[in-house]
Scaffold this motif. Sequence first.
Motif, PDB file in Angstrom:
ATOM      1  N   SER A  11       0.837  -1.200   0.000  1.00  0.00           N
ATOM      2  CA  SER A  11       0.000   0.000   0.000  1.00  0.00           C
ATOM      3  C   SER A  11       0.870   1.246   0.000  1.00  0.00           C
ATOM      4  CB  SER A  11      -0.937  -0.005   1.207  1.00  0.00           C
ATOM      5  OG  SER A  11      -0.195   0.076   2.406  1.00  0.00           O
ATOM      6  N   THR A  12       0.253   2.322  -0.412  1.00  0.00           N
ATOM      7  CA  THR A  12       0.880   3.635  -0.342  1.00  0.00           C
ATOM      8  C   THR A  12      -0.202   4.648  -0.046  1.00  0.00           C
ATOM      9  OG1 THR A  12       2.412   5.147  -1.451  1.00  0.00           O
ATOM     10  CG2 THR A  12       0.669   4.210  -2.800  1.00  0.00           C
ATOM     11  N   LEU A  13       0.194   5.752   0.558  1.00  0.00           N
ATOM     12  CA  LEU A  13      -0.757   6.804   0.904  1.00  0.00           C
ATOM     13  C   LEU A  13      -0.656   7.924  -0.113  1.00  0.00           C
ATOM     14  CD1 LEU A  13      -2.822   7.883   2.939  1.00  0.00           C
ATOM     15  CD2 LEU A  13      -0.912   8.983   4.134  1.00  0.00           C
ATOM     16  N   HIS A  14      -1.773   8.207  -0.784  1.00  0.00           N
ATOM     17  CA  HIS A  14      -1.873   9.352  -1.698  1.00  0.00           C
ATOM     18  C   HIS A  14      -2.421  10.515  -0.888  1.00  0.00           C
ATOM     19  CE1 HIS A  14      -2.916  11.802  -5.171  1.00  0.00           C
ATOM     20  NE2 HIS A  14      -4.063  12.015  -4.568  1.00  0.00           N
ATOM     21  N   ARG A  15      -1.730  11.638  -0.951  1.00  0.00           N
ATOM     22  CA  ARG A  15      -2.201  12.853  -0.279  1.00  0.00           C
ATOM     23  C   ARG A  15      -2.496  13.899  -1.335  1.00  0.00           C
ATOM     24  NH1 ARG A  15       2.308  12.494   4.275  1.00  0.00           N
ATOM     25  NH2 ARG A  15       1.156  11.149   5.691  1.00  0.00           N
ATOM     26  N   GLY A  16      -3.682  14.474  -1.263  1.00  0.00           N
ATOM     27  CA  GLY A  16      -4.042  15.541  -2.188  1.00  0.00           C
ATOM     28  C   GLY A  16      -5.297  15.214  -2.974  1.00  0.00           C
ATOM     29  N   PRO A  17      -5.569  16.018  -4.001  1.00  0.00           N
ATOM     30  CA  PRO A  17      -6.800  15.875  -4.779  1.00  0.00           C
ATOM     31  C   PRO A  17      -6.918  14.497  -5.444  1.00  0.00           C
ATOM     32  CG  PRO A  17      -5.684  17.943  -5.300  1.00  0.00           C
ATOM     33  CD  PRO A  17      -4.755  17.148  -4.438  1.00  0.00           C
ATOM     34  N   TYR A  18      -8.159  14.067  -5.608  1.00  0.00           N
ATOM     35  CA  TYR A  18      -8.422  12.792  -6.273  1.00  0.00           C
ATOM     36  C   TYR A  18      -7.901  12.798  -7.712  1.00  0.00           C
ATOM     37  CZ  TYR A  18     -11.583  11.720  -2.370  1.00  0.00           C
ATOM     38  OH  TYR A  18     -12.109  11.475  -1.130  1.00  0.00           O
ATOM     39  N   ALA A  19      -7.782  13.972  -8.318  1.00  0.00           N
ATOM     40  CA  ALA A  19      -7.286  14.063  -9.690  1.00  0.00           C
ATOM     41  C   ALA A  19      -5.877  13.487  -9.817  1.00  0.00           C
ATOM     42  CB  ALA A  19      -7.303  15.516 -10.160  1.00  0.00           C
ATOM     43  N   GLY A  20      -5.125  13.425  -8.731  1.00  0.00           N
ATOM     44  CA  GLY A  20      -3.773  12.887  -8.763  1.00  0.00           C
ATOM     45  C   GLY A  20      -3.682  11.401  -8.486  1.00  0.00           C
ATOM     46  N   TYR A  49     -10.634   5.555   1.374  1.00  0.00           N
ATOM     47  CA  TYR A  49     -10.709   7.004   1.565  1.00  0.00           C
ATOM     48  C   TYR A  49     -10.694   7.290   3.072  1.00  0.00           C
ATOM     49  CZ  TYR A  49     -11.930   6.497  -3.260  1.00  0.00           C
ATOM     50  OH  TYR A  49     -11.901   6.145  -4.593  1.00  0.00           O
ATOM     51  N   LEU A  50      -9.599   7.880   3.535  1.00  0.00           N
ATOM     52  CA  LEU A  50      -9.412   8.097   4.970  1.00  0.00           C
ATOM     53  C   LEU A  50     -10.102   9.353   5.470  1.00  0.00           C
ATOM     54  CD1 LEU A  50      -5.677   7.020   5.198  1.00  0.00           C
ATOM     55  CD2 LEU A  50      -7.727   5.642   5.623  1.00  0.00           C
ATOM     56  N   ASN A  51     -10.405  10.273   4.566  1.00  0.00           N
ATOM     57  CA  ASN A  51     -11.225  11.440   4.889  1.00  0.00           C
ATOM     58  C   ASN A  51     -11.978  11.821   3.622  1.00  0.00           C
ATOM     59  OD1 ASN A  51      -9.145  12.655   3.406  1.00  0.00           O
ATOM     60  ND2 ASN A  51      -8.200  13.579   5.192  1.00  0.00           N
ATOM     61  N   VAL A  56     -12.285  18.167   4.817  1.00  0.00           N
ATOM     62  CA  VAL A  56     -10.921  18.712   4.856  1.00  0.00           C
ATOM     63  C   VAL A  56     -10.659  19.432   3.538  1.00  0.00           C
ATOM     64  CG1 VAL A  56     -10.047  16.897   6.398  1.00  0.00           C
ATOM     65  CG2 VAL A  56      -9.846  16.612   3.931  1.00  0.00           C
ATOM     66  N   PRO A  57      -9.696  20.355   3.500  1.00  0.00           N
ATOM     67  CA  PRO A  57      -9.331  20.971   2.222  1.00  0.00           C
ATOM     68  C   PRO A  57      -8.836  19.906   1.237  1.00  0.00           C
ATOM     69  CG  PRO A  57      -8.339  22.171   4.066  1.00  0.00           C
ATOM     70  CD  PRO A  57      -8.940  20.911   4.625  1.00  0.00           C
ATOM     71  N   GLN A  62      -6.700  12.193   1.969  1.00  0.00           N
ATOM     72  CA  GLN A  62      -5.799  11.048   2.087  1.00  0.00           C
ATOM     73  C   GLN A  62      -6.521   9.798   1.593  1.00  0.00           C
ATOM     74  OE1 GLN A  62      -4.045  10.594   5.943  1.00  0.00           O
ATOM     75  NE2 GLN A  62      -3.625  12.771   6.144  1.00  0.00           N
ATOM     76  N   THR A  63      -5.859   9.094   0.671  1.00  0.00           N
ATOM     77  CA  THR A  63      -6.413   7.874   0.098  1.00  0.00           C
ATOM     78  C   THR A  63      -5.347   6.792   0.140  1.00  0.00           C
ATOM     79  OG1 THR A  63      -7.694   9.250  -1.441  1.00  0.00           O
ATOM     80  CG2 THR A  63      -7.563   6.897  -1.922  1.00  0.00           C
ATOM     81  N   LEU A  64      -5.678   5.674   0.741  1.00  0.00           N
ATOM     82  CA  LEU A  64      -4.762   4.540   0.815  1.00  0.00           C
ATOM     83  C   LEU A  64      -4.990   3.659  -0.406  1.00  0.00           C
ATOM     84  CD1 LEU A  64      -2.645   3.250   2.704  1.00  0.00           C
ATOM     85  CD2 LEU A  64      -4.521   1.914   3.693  1.00  0.00           C
ATOM     86  N   LEU A  65      -3.934   3.419  -1.192  1.00  0.00           N
ATOM     87  CA  LEU A  65      -4.008   2.553  -2.365  1.00  0.00           C
ATOM     88  C   LEU A  65      -3.471   1.188  -1.968  1.00  0.00           C
ATOM     89  CD1 LEU A  65      -2.516   5.016  -5.019  1.00  0.00           C
ATOM     90  CD2 LEU A  65      -4.848   4.875  -4.144  1.00  0.00           C
ATOM     91  N   CYS A  66      -4.230   0.137  -2.214  1.00  0.00           N
ATOM     92  CA  CYS A  66      -3.874  -1.218  -1.762  1.00  0.00           C
ATOM     93  C   CYS A  66      -3.832  -2.190  -2.944  1.00  0.00           C
ATOM     94  CB  CYS A  66      -4.883  -1.722  -0.748  1.00  0.00           C
ATOM     95  SG  CYS A  66      -5.067  -0.647   0.696  1.00  0.00           S
TER      96      CYS A  66
END
Length: 71
Positions: A11-20, A49-51, A56-57, A62-66
């Motif tokens: 897994s990895t944590l994506h931080r930021g807009p869903y567009a990324g 989807y962690l939030n 949040v802005p 934060q989205t965890l990709l598994c």
Amino acid sequence: QLRLPAGRWASTLHRGPYAGLGDSWQRLLGQWLPSSGLRMGAGDCCEVYLNMPGAVPEQDLQTLLCVPVEG
């Protein structure tokens, strides 16, 4: 509550807009996984989807990709 099937996961944590998210998936599957010595296992990849937007802005999402892995 999330329940993933038993097994080994990367897994990895994506931080930021869903567009990324596409770029984060590309780095995980196209760069990290081939260099890890592992390969994709049986089963589906998932996003956790962690939030949520509105709570949040966008830059703080934060989205965890598994990915199921083996090897």
